[in-house]
Design a protein around this motif. Structure first.
Motif, short mmCIF file in Angstrom:
data_model
loop_
_atom_site.label_atom_id
_atom_site.label_comp_id
_atom_site.label_asym_id
_atom_site.label_seq_id
_atom_site.Cartn_x
_atom_site.Cartn_y
_atom_site.Cartn_z
N ASN A 79 19.74 -0.87 -6.46
CA ASN A 79 18.87 -1.82 -5.78
C ASN A 79 17.40 -1.69 -6.19
N TYR A 80 16.99 -0.46 -6.45
CA TYR A 80 15.60 -0.28 -6.87
C TYR A 80 15.37 -0.97 -8.21
N GLN A 81 16.25 -0.71 -9.18
CA GLN A 81 16.14 -1.38 -10.48
C GLN A 81 16.25 -2.89 -10.31
N GLY A 82 17.14 -3.31 -9.41
CA GLY A 82 17.30 -4.74 -9.16
C GLY A 82 15.98 -5.36 -8.73
N GLY A 83 15.30 -4.69 -7.81
CA GLY A 83 14.01 -5.18 -7.36
C GLY A 83 13.01 -5.22 -8.51
N ARG A 84 13.03 -4.18 -9.31
CA ARG A 84 12.11 -4.14 -10.45
C ARG A 84 12.42 -5.27 -11.43
N MET A 85 13.70 -5.42 -11.75
CA MET A 85 14.07 -6.44 -12.73
C MET A 85 13.68 -7.84 -12.26
N ALA A 86 13.85 -8.07 -10.98
CA ALA A 86 13.48 -9.39 -10.43
C ALA A 86 11.98 -9.62 -10.62
N ALA A 87 11.20 -8.61 -10.24
CA ALA A 87 9.74 -8.75 -10.35
C ALA A 87 9.32 -8.90 -11.80
N GLU A 88 9.93 -8.09 -12.66
CA GLU A 88 9.55 -8.14 -14.08
C GLU A 88 9.88 -9.50 -14.69
N GLU A 89 11.01 -10.06 -14.30
CA GLU A 89 11.37 -11.37 -14.82
C GLU A 89 10.35 -12.43 -14.36
N LEU A 90 9.91 -12.30 -13.13
CA LEU A 90 8.92 -13.25 -12.62
C LEU A 90 7.61 -13.13 -13.41
N TYR A 94 15.56 -2.13 1.34
CA TYR A 94 14.33 -1.36 1.20
C TYR A 94 14.09 -1.01 -0.26
N GLN A 95 15.16 -0.62 -0.93
CA GLN A 95 15.05 -0.24 -2.34
C GLN A 95 14.62 -1.42 -3.21
N ARG A 96 15.21 -2.55 -2.91
CA ARG A 96 14.86 -3.74 -3.70
C ARG A 96 13.38 -4.07 -3.52
N ARG A 97 12.99 -3.99 -2.27
CA ARG A 97 11.61 -4.28 -1.95
C ARG A 97 10.68 -3.32 -2.68
N LYS A 98 11.05 -2.04 -2.66
CA LYS A 98 10.22 -1.04 -3.30
C LYS A 98 10.11 -1.32 -4.79
N GLY A 99 11.24 -1.69 -5.39
CA GLY A 99 11.23 -2.00 -6.82
C GLY A 99 10.24 -3.12 -7.11
N TYR A 100 10.34 -4.16 -6.31
CA TYR A 100 9.43 -5.30 -6.48
C TYR A 100 7.98 -4.88 -6.29
N GLU A 101 7.72 -4.16 -5.21
CA GLU A 101 6.33 -3.79 -4.90
C GLU A 101 5.75 -2.82 -5.93
N ASP A 102 6.59 -1.91 -6.42
CA ASP A 102 6.12 -0.99 -7.45
C ASP A 102 5.68 -1.73 -8.70
N VAL A 103 6.49 -2.67 -9.13
CA VAL A 103 6.15 -3.43 -10.34
C VAL A 103 4.85 -4.20 -10.13
N MET A 104 4.74 -4.82 -8.97
CA MET A 104 3.52 -5.58 -8.70
C MET A 104 2.31 -4.66 -8.77
N THR A 105 2.42 -3.51 -8.12
CA THR A 105 1.33 -2.55 -8.11
C THR A 105 0.98 -2.09 -9.52
N GLU A 106 2.00 -1.77 -10.27
CA GLU A 106 1.77 -1.30 -11.64
C GLU A 106 1.01 -2.34 -12.45
N HIS A 107 1.18 -3.59 -12.10
CA HIS A 107 0.48 -4.65 -12.83
C HIS A 107 -0.80 -5.08 -12.12
N GLY A 108 -1.18 -4.31 -11.12
CA GLY A 108 -2.42 -4.62 -10.42
C GLY A 108 -2.37 -5.93 -9.66
N LEU A 109 -1.19 -6.34 -9.27
CA LEU A 109 -1.06 -7.61 -8.55
C LEU A 109 -0.75 -7.36 -7.08
#
Lengths: 330, 330
Positions: free
Chosen positions: B165-176, B199-214
């Motif tokens: 789920n964590y990777q899933g969240g990341r992949m979704a954010a990265e694709e966006l 929660y994991q999906r959310r974290k994945g998404y939020e981590d990616v956003m943060t890493e990109h300063g968004l």
DNA sequence: ATGAAAGCGCTAACAG
DNA sequence: CTGTTAGCGCTTTCAT
């Protein structure tokens, strides 16, 4: 490596009796609220039950009373939204009445259907609801068991619940005509091969076309659960009919595939599907479809089944047909 | 009105024995292929079985061997494509191994989940696979029964199978981001409340956003099975964020609703869903989504469960995480 | 108000 | 190779 097992054996009624200082009979009476029991012993028994964390063994009980409260459900696959939703409804209603559901996915394979039927009989189910149609109805009758069929061929030896497939076929065709379409084909899948539900739908469609002096054409698909095959068949059908302006599909999944294919080809073909599940109407609100009353079908099937189970001498089998509705795409 | 019952009672093993002129034991041995039997008696017994159309009573057998070969499945609802498909896969695999499936739809109600748990225990299931999450894991542990959880919180007292789920969240954010989107929100449903999968999906998404300063923003919906409520919530969220250009939804159904809503408003918002069921990828091929490996999850869950059932002393619980994949919309 | 005994349909020692 | 006996966990006459 050895381990000392500290697992206390599952307590049985006898253990409760011993701890409470009464006979097994008394415990049984407390459990089933039968006969007269003094408040004192009732309390003692209940205490013992709690102390031991005792749970009655339903299997032993079933054996004795020769009723399991199991109901077998035989359907093609819960992976298809129509059956997934139908099974959900049936299970919910049965569960409220304290019946338990054994689920069987036949994937339209006669061999599996047979195996499941025998399994259910061996497990002494009190009745079955059958929505799969790959073995003859006679095989089921041999079971001498309360059975309700869903969407099966009309029969006077078994209770059948279905929605009004003939009207559904008519409504689909009429909607297509209303949309100004005249070159309309119908594609049904073999999923309901013997059900005659697909035959009725087809007949409804063909009758309407005939009444309007229009030609009709019905295709039947053979591999209903394989998306790729469906795509190929649909594709070749579209190739064969370049002037098509309307299609009536036997189920919403196939309709959805057709819809996106037609969009891709930028054709103006109006599409009508069949089933109207929650899933599809939610995910594809633009699809026009004939809605089967899944909830009512489930309720009626369960009611009839339980009536058969409880009225031993009722062997009047009937066919119940529930109305369908048209849902226009948004 | 009276009727004379001609119903011949269901034959039992004893009847077969009498007809074949042998002892019940011998019949049992023929049925179970145990011990040595002369061809002659075997034939005689088989004849008798056929003549009487005898079918062994599995319930009686279960009672004796104290194994039912029943597996309980507790899930929110087979009406949802993800669970419908998962349940289908699990049942198919179990059926091949001669296990029978009792299905339970909790509709995310703790009360029902509890009732089902007790029902399954009372019916002596050999194990359970649980994808519902409205009662604590401790309640299940008290059962002292082989259990595999799907998508439940990581635990070392119970075996858990989930997808990444964590990777899933990341992949979704990265694709966006790859789609050039920067104003992206995430909406998850409460369906997996305690699962932590959301929660994991959310974290994945939020981590990616943060890493990109968004900036990021996550909404949680409370009534996951009610389409109308979902629509209203989605609508008000869209109102609140007029400049939105990307959305990551916690499941495909919600994503589908969002998609048609966005289309209707003629907004350019890229949408990524979650689950990637057959149903949705077939019906809505234009949806980009994170695909959970339903088939592998089912296979792994069953394998682990059967291992627990057969290896009495194995109490090493593990968490198994299966990879997810991105499916780009067509 | 409570208990003793028999048995639901099957299987597994144990004996021969 | 086959049969006799006991019993899985529960409920239900039939007593008392």
């Amino acid at each position: 490596m050895r381990r000392i097992s500290i697992v206390t054996e599952k307590p049985k009624l006898e253990d409760v009796a011993k701890l409470a200082g009464v006979s097994p009979t008394t415990v049984s009476r407390v459990l089933n609220n039968r006969g007269a029991i003094s408040d004192k012993t009732r309390r003692r028994v209940n205490n013992a039950i709690e102390q031991l964390n005792y749970h009655p063994n339903e299997i032993a009980r079933s054996l004795f009373v020769s009723k399991t409260h199991f109901i077998g459900l035989i359907f093609p696959t819960t992976g298809h939204p129509f059956y997934g939703e139908l099974v959900f409804q049936i299970e919910s209603i049965l569960s409220d009445k304290n019946y338990k559901v054994l689920i069987c996915n036949t994937m339209d394979q006669a061999e599996k259907e047979n195996k499941y039927l025998n399994m259910l009989l061996a497990n002494q189910v009190d009745g079955m609801i059958v929505g799969a149609h790959n073995i003859g109805i006679e095989t089921y009758q041999r079971a001498h068991l309360p059975i309700v069929a869903i969407d099966r061929k009309v029969s006077d030896t078994i209770t059948v619940v279905s929605s009004d497939n003939y009207q559904g076929g008519r409504m689909a065709a009429e909607e297509l005509l209303r949309q100004g379409r005249t070159k309309i084909i119908h594609i049904n899948s073999v999923m309901q091969r013997e059900a005659l539900s697909s035959y009725q739908r087809r007949k409804g469609y063909e009758d309407v076309m005939t009444e309007h002096g229009l030609p009709f054409k019905t295709y039947t698909m053979d591999l209903p659960f394989d998306t790729e095959v469906k795509k190929q068949i649909l594709s070749s059908i579209l190739d064969k009919h370049p002037d098509l302006d309307g299609m009536f599909l036997g189920d919403d999944i196939t309709a959805a595939i057709a819809l996106s294919m037609v969009r891709k080809r930028e054709k103006d073909i109006f599409i009508v599907g069949y089933d109207g599940t929650e899933t599809i109407t939610t995910c594809l609100p633009e699809l026009t479809t004939i809605v089967q009353p899944i909830r009512s079908m489930a309720q009626l099937a369960v009611d009839l089944l339980l009536k058969e189970i409880n009225d031993d001498f009722n062997d009047i089998k009937k066919n119940y047909v529930l109305p369908v509705t048209l849902k226009r795409g948004e």
